[in-house]
Design an enzyme around this catalytic site. Sequence first.
Site, PDB file in Angstrom:
ATOM      1  N   HIS A 159       0.841  -1.227   0.000  1.00 43.92           N
ATOM      2  CA  HIS A 159       0.000   0.000   0.000  1.00 43.92           C
ATOM      3  C   HIS A 159       0.863   1.259   0.000  1.00 43.92           C
ATOM      4  CE1 HIS A 159      -3.400  -2.622   1.257  1.00 43.92           C
ATOM      5  NE2 HIS A 159      -2.446  -3.218   1.941  1.00 43.92           N
ATOM      6  N   SER A 280      15.876  20.679 -17.337  1.00 41.47           N
ATOM      7  CA  SER A 280      14.748  21.548 -17.653  1.00 41.47           C
ATOM      8  C   SER A 280      15.256  22.741 -18.444  1.00 41.47           C
ATOM      9  CB  SER A 280      14.092  22.018 -16.355  1.00 41.47           C
ATOM     10  OG  SER A 280      13.370  23.213 -16.569  1.00 41.47           O
ATOM     11  N   LYS A 286      17.104  21.439 -12.234  1.00 44.01           N
ATOM     12  CA  LYS A 286      16.364  20.181 -12.396  1.00 44.01           C
ATOM     13  C   LYS A 286      17.176  19.050 -13.020  1.00 44.01           C
ATOM     14  CE  LYS A 286      12.607  19.264 -11.661  1.00 44.01           C
ATOM     15  NZ  LYS A 286      11.350  19.521 -12.347  1.00 44.01           N
ATOM     16  N   GLU A 293      10.305   7.688 -16.833  1.00 45.54           N
ATOM     17  CA  GLU A 293       8.985   8.211 -17.190  1.00 45.54           C
ATOM     18  C   GLU A 293       8.610   7.784 -18.609  1.00 45.54           C
ATOM     19  OE1 GLU A 293       9.101  12.185 -14.358  1.00 45.54           O
ATOM     20  OE2 GLU A 293       9.632  12.353 -16.449  1.00 45.54           O
ATOM     21  N   GLN A 325      -4.379  -5.599 -42.739  1.00 43.57           N
ATOM     22  CA  GLN A 325      -3.208  -4.781 -43.091  1.00 43.57           C
ATOM     23  C   GLN A 325      -2.827  -3.849 -41.927  1.00 43.57           C
ATOM     24  OE1 GLN A 325      -2.407  -3.566 -47.195  1.00 43.57           O
ATOM     25  NE2 GLN A 325      -2.816  -1.477 -46.517  1.00 43.57           N
TER      26      GLN A 325
HETATM   27  N1  ARG Z   1      -0.716  -5.620 -47.766  1.00 40.81           N
HETATM   28  C1  ARG Z   1      -1.607  -6.693 -47.440  1.00 40.81           C
HETATM   29  C2  ARG Z   1      -1.636  -6.927 -45.935  1.00 40.81           C
HETATM   30  O1  ARG Z   1      -0.742  -6.501 -45.292  1.00 40.81           O
HETATM   31  C3  ARG Z   1      -1.152  -7.937 -48.110  1.00 40.81           C
HETATM   32  C4  ARG Z   1      -2.253  -8.894 -48.328  1.00 40.81           C
HETATM   33  C5  ARG Z   1      -3.177  -8.389 -49.386  1.00 40.81           C
HETATM   34  N2  ARG Z   1      -4.199  -9.346 -49.655  1.00 40.81           N
HETATM   35  C6  ARG Z   1      -5.358  -9.029 -50.243  1.00 40.81           C
HETATM   36  N3  ARG Z   1      -6.215  -9.984 -50.384  1.00 40.81           N
HETATM   37  N4  ARG Z   1      -5.640  -7.812 -50.661  1.00 40.81           N
HETATM   38  O2  ARG Z   1      -2.517  -7.525 -45.395  1.00 40.81           O
END
Ligand code: ARG
Length: 481
Positions: A159, A280, A286, A293, A325
């Site tokens: 605590h 600082s 400082k 951090e 993607q």
């Molecule tokens: N740039 C795409 C990704 O990172 C690659 C795969 C694309 N496939 C598709 N069916 N459009 O996912």
Amino acid sequence: MMTLWAGRFAEEMTAAMAAVNRSLTTDIRLLPHDLQVNRAWTTALQQIGLLTATEVEAIHRALDTIASEAAKPAFAVQVAAFPDEDVHSFVERRVTELAGAAGQKIHTGRSRNDQVATDLRLYLTTTVEQLRAALHHAITALVTQARQHQETVMPGYTHLQQAQPVTLAHYLLSAAWMLRDDTMRLTDLTTRLDACPLGSGALAGSAYPIDRQALATALGFSAPTPNSMAAVSARDDCLEVVAACAILMTHLSRYAEDWILWSTQEFHFITLADSVSTGSSMMPQKKNPDSLELIRGKSARVIGQMQTLFTLLKGLPFTYARDLQEDKPALFDALDQTLASVALFTDVVSSVTFHAETMRAAIDPGVFATELADYLSRKGVPFRTAHAMVAGLMRNAIARKCDLRQCSVAELAALVPEPHRSAAKHFTDDVTHCFDPIMTLARRNLVGGTGPTSVAQQLKAFALWLRHTQDEPTHIGLQDT
Ligand code: ARG
């Protein structure tokens, strides 16, 4: 934009669509792995007679050329101007430019879906290895410091209130053990990274009789993935790695929090090295603990990236959808930030100065109260009675402002209020041992305790573990020492 699929379309993409669609500047990081995948795939195509030896030779030469082009410093800048949709399209275009017509055959029987899943696994395998090595350094730094501080006594907290005395070594080893578990988590998940998605096609498997075991072996995997739909659609590998990073970053963040506090004028338990601190722009005096951090701040970022990946996947219909993607910015950022944080944490640990005297002096006599209750329990007083008796004694000591460590046996007994006063007869000369931190620690030599023998055992376990894990992390516990 140059795409691999333009033939079906009568219109160009809008500028907004082109901008959102394109992933090249992000996924170019997968280039070394994509080249490896192309090499293995074209060899597999040759094995089933779809490419001639001459064609494969030309393709492999082109792949080598791309690798050396990419090694040039200018490449990083050039990428932004390339016309390609993603890294896979870039490689196919460049191979075709360099190797001629043979380049147009490299995508036979595969999809970017199995290609990107395989690239990712190779990237993850390499990066997890780097992370394990970084953790090895961090643990080494903690253990090295712990070895120096087996006799440094400090208040242990619950605590954020002083609870019981511990050694600094025991505290530092708590971090070492947690990072050891982070290492084990990474080691464990590598067993699941070890399957090759290539040959899964878009979702249904390749139409050609590719020897997937040979392909897997060529890429360093033990086996091919067992189901093409799962292989192109799951991102469990990314989830597991980023979750492991989030846990690890949570550990670093908590120790960062402690040490930020410890570096304040009020605590003054530690002084951070100048090399991991900042100043600082306004207040000349400082010296700020920015390293810690930033580690604490980056933990939020990594946890956020984990959240991104889970959210990306939770409603995604099977199998591939383009949402996937978006896995890469989250994944790359989580790993970059984690690697950087572990390295910085290692620098902080190896360069910090611990103020042993301040730590010892900060110990409040109250931390010995449990010891006093245990002393009575050992003499047959039921613990609950002993607890109540010592609690009353502490109440009086606080009210009368007496330091228990300065009290004679009679003075201690006089502090015990009714109805427990009679039990004060159990206080004999040895009661003063309760206020000696060294004696208190010595009583905690059981496995996992803060006692010197236990800590020495932990250090021995780490000496062994660090030696064994130089090459291959294995499970080594205290019992093995
Ligand atoms: N740039 C795409 C990704 O990172 C690659 C795969 C694309 N496939 C598709 N069916 N459009 O996912």
